[in-house]
Design a protein around this motif. Structure first.
Motif, PDB file in Angstrom:
ATOM      1  N   TYR A 242       6.940  -2.921   4.258  1.00  0.00           N
ATOM      2  CA  TYR A 242       6.378  -4.253   4.021  1.00  0.00           C
ATOM      3  C   TYR A 242       7.376  -5.113   3.257  1.00  0.00           C
ATOM      4  N   LYS A 243       7.212  -6.429   3.423  1.00  0.00           N
ATOM      5  CA  LYS A 243       7.962  -7.392   2.621  1.00  0.00           C
ATOM      6  C   LYS A 243       6.958  -8.314   1.953  1.00  0.00           C
ATOM      7  N   THR A 244       7.081  -8.431   0.636  1.00  0.00           N
ATOM      8  CA  THR A 244       6.082  -9.175  -0.130  1.00  0.00           C
ATOM      9  C   THR A 244       6.732 -10.174  -1.081  1.00  0.00           C
ATOM     10  N   SER A 245       5.913 -11.125  -1.511  1.00  0.00           N
ATOM     11  CA  SER A 245       6.311 -12.049  -2.578  1.00  0.00           C
ATOM     12  C   SER A 245       5.146 -12.144  -3.560  1.00  0.00           C
ATOM     13  N   CYS A 246       5.343 -11.628  -4.751  1.00  0.00           N
ATOM     14  CA  CYS A 246       4.292 -11.722  -5.765  1.00  0.00           C
ATOM     15  C   CYS A 246       4.129 -13.166  -6.228  1.00  0.00           C
ATOM     16  N   LYS A 247       5.200 -13.943  -6.129  1.00  0.00           N
ATOM     17  CA  LYS A 247       5.144 -15.341  -6.569  1.00  0.00           C
ATOM     18  C   LYS A 247       4.213 -16.160  -5.679  1.00  0.00           C
ATOM     19  N   THR A 248       4.338 -16.018  -4.360  1.00  0.00           N
ATOM     20  CA  THR A 248       3.505 -16.777  -3.422  1.00  0.00           C
ATOM     21  C   THR A 248       2.288 -15.994  -2.944  1.00  0.00           C
ATOM     22  N   GLY A 249       2.329 -14.680  -3.129  1.00  0.00           N
ATOM     23  CA  GLY A 249       1.254 -13.815  -2.636  1.00  0.00           C
ATOM     24  C   GLY A 249       1.467 -13.347  -1.214  1.00  0.00           C
ATOM     25  N   GLN A 250       2.548 -13.810  -0.586  1.00  0.00           N
ATOM     26  CA  GLN A 250       2.813 -13.476   0.816  1.00  0.00           C
ATOM     27  C   GLN A 250       2.929 -11.962   1.026  1.00  0.00           C
ATOM     28  N   GLY A 251       2.148 -11.448   1.967  1.00  0.00           N
ATOM     29  CA  GLY A 251       2.252 -10.051   2.375  1.00  0.00           C
ATOM     30  C   GLY A 251       1.596  -9.037   1.465  1.00  0.00           C
ATOM     31  N   VAL A 252       1.167  -9.445   0.280  1.00  0.00           N
ATOM     32  CA  VAL A 252       0.647  -8.476  -0.693  1.00  0.00           C
ATOM     33  C   VAL A 252      -0.692  -7.898  -0.236  1.00  0.00           C
ATOM     34  N   GLU A 253      -1.653  -8.775   0.040  1.00  0.00           N
ATOM     35  CA  GLU A 253      -2.976  -8.297   0.448  1.00  0.00           C
ATOM     36  C   GLU A 253      -2.898  -7.557   1.774  1.00  0.00           C
ATOM     37  N   GLU A 254      -2.059  -8.055   2.689  1.00  0.00           N
ATOM     38  CA  GLU A 254      -1.900  -7.392   3.986  1.00  0.00           C
ATOM     39  C   GLU A 254      -1.379  -5.966   3.801  1.00  0.00           C
ATOM     40  N   MET A 255      -0.470  -5.779   2.848  1.00  0.00           N
ATOM     41  CA  MET A 255       0.062  -4.447   2.575  1.00  0.00           C
ATOM     42  C   MET A 255      -1.033  -3.506   2.104  1.00  0.00           C
ATOM     43  N   PHE A 256      -1.843  -3.958   1.130  1.00  0.00           N
ATOM     44  CA  PHE A 256      -2.880  -3.086   0.593  1.00  0.00           C
ATOM     45  C   PHE A 256      -3.984  -2.814   1.618  1.00  0.00           C
ATOM     46  N   ILE A 257      -4.267  -3.771   2.487  1.00  0.00           N
ATOM     47  CA  ILE A 257      -5.247  -3.553   3.550  1.00  0.00           C
ATOM     48  C   ILE A 257      -4.752  -2.467   4.498  1.00  0.00           C
ATOM     49  N   ASP A 258      -3.462  -2.540   4.881  1.00  0.00           N
ATOM     50  CA  ASP A 258      -2.901  -1.542   5.793  1.00  0.00           C
ATOM     51  C   ASP A 258      -2.874  -0.162   5.142  1.00  0.00           C
ATOM     52  N   ILE A 259      -2.492  -0.110   3.864  1.00  0.00           N
ATOM     53  CA  ILE A 259      -2.461   1.174   3.148  1.00  0.00           C
ATOM     54  C   ILE A 259      -3.866   1.774   3.074  1.00  0.00           C
ATOM     55  N   SER A 260      -4.858   0.937   2.789  1.00  0.00           N
ATOM     56  CA  SER A 260      -6.233   1.441   2.695  1.00  0.00           C
ATOM     57  C   SER A 260      -6.699   1.996   4.035  1.00  0.00           C
ATOM     58  N   LYS A 261      -6.320   1.343   5.146  1.00  0.00           N
ATOM     59  CA  LYS A 261      -6.705   1.823   6.466  1.00  0.00           C
ATOM     60  C   LYS A 261      -6.065   3.180   6.760  1.00  0.00           C
ATOM     61  N   GLN A 262      -4.781   3.310   6.422  1.00  0.00           N
ATOM     62  CA  GLN A 262      -4.101   4.579   6.673  1.00  0.00           C
ATOM     63  C   GLN A 262      -4.690   5.708   5.831  1.00  0.00           C
ATOM     64  N   LEU A 263      -5.027   5.405   4.574  1.00  0.00           N
ATOM     65  CA  LEU A 263      -5.624   6.416   3.708  1.00  0.00           C
ATOM     66  C   LEU A 263      -7.031   6.763   4.186  1.00  0.00           C
ATOM     67  N   GLY A 264      -7.761   5.753   4.677  1.00  0.00           N
ATOM     68  CA  GLY A 264      -9.091   6.008   5.212  1.00  0.00           C
ATOM     69  C   GLY A 264      -9.040   6.919   6.423  1.00  0.00           C
ATOM     70  N   GLU A 265      -8.075   6.674   7.309  1.00  0.00           N
ATOM     71  CA  GLU A 265      -7.911   7.503   8.502  1.00  0.00           C
ATOM     72  C   GLU A 265      -7.524   8.930   8.120  1.00  0.00           C
TER      73      GLU A 265
END
Length: 207
Positions: free
Chosen positions: A153-176
């Motif tokens: 993933y590529k993220t920007s904590c300053k703008t929030g870009q990609g952060v929530e998408e990363m955690f959503i994807d991680i949660s899906k993989q852990l759920g699976e």
């Protein structure tokens, strides 16, 4: 309606000091960003929990942990890595040094949290003109890790870009992964049940 127990998944942030791990943690917890000039130094482990729905009926509770600036304190190692289901390797896209040392952090993960899924996160994506770590560099690193990396993933904590998408994807993989473990456990339990031949009592023994 009875409440459904949501499985808790411990996720740890790993990487060099200054790459934005605490900023990622803050985005996850409060969806805010604090500049380095306004930021107060934090010392000590910190964690925050958030539930993500992986589908219509199921979800996981991500428990994100941050070192709070104690990356180099050896005493945190066992408690920090223990029981981690996932580890996010964080580096700064404008810092090749923070990227080149990731192999050491990867070694710590496989040593102290050997069952954790590992994810790669290039932070500070907002610094468009200062990016020195390319997609090709990240792909090469993943190839050298022999399929240990479950997502990049590529993220920007300053703008929030990609952060929530990363955690959503991680949660899906852990759920699976959690569902797969349950299915495997169920199959293993059923495999030990011996069904007697038709018409023969269950407690019969052939010696």
């Amino acid at each position: 309606m009875a409440s459904v127990k949501v499985p808790e998944q411990k996720v740890i942030l790993c990487g060099e000091y200054g790459v934005g791990k605490t900023s990622l943690f803050r985005r996850f917890a409060t969806n805010t960003f604090v500049t380095s000039t306004d930021r107060k130094s934090t010392l000590g482990l910190d964690h925050y929990e958030k539930v993500y729905m992986t589908d219509e009926h199921q979800g996981v509770k991500l428990q994100l942990w941050d070192t709070g600036g104690m990356e180099r304190v050896a005493s945190i190692t066992s408690s920090y890595y223990k029981f981690a289901e996932a580890a996010i390797l964080v580096f700064s896209l404008d810092s090749p040094d923070s990227f080149n040392i990731l192999s050491q952090h990867l070694l710590d993960i496989v040593t102290y949290a050997e069952n954790a899924k590992i994810f790669l996160c290039g932070n500070k994506y907002d610094l468009k003109n200062q990016i020195h770590v390319t997609d090709a560099d990240m792909e090469t690193f993943c190839e050298q890790c022999h399929n240990l990396i479950s997502g990049t993933y590529k993220t920007s904590c300053k703008t929030g870009q990609g952060v929530e998408e990363m955690f959503i994807d991680i949660s899906k993989q852990l759920g699976e992964a959690n569902r797969s473990r349950k299915e495997l456990d169920s199959l293993n339990k059923n495999s030990f049940k011996i069904t007697p031949p038709e018409g023969e009592p269950e407690d019969s023994c052939i010696c």
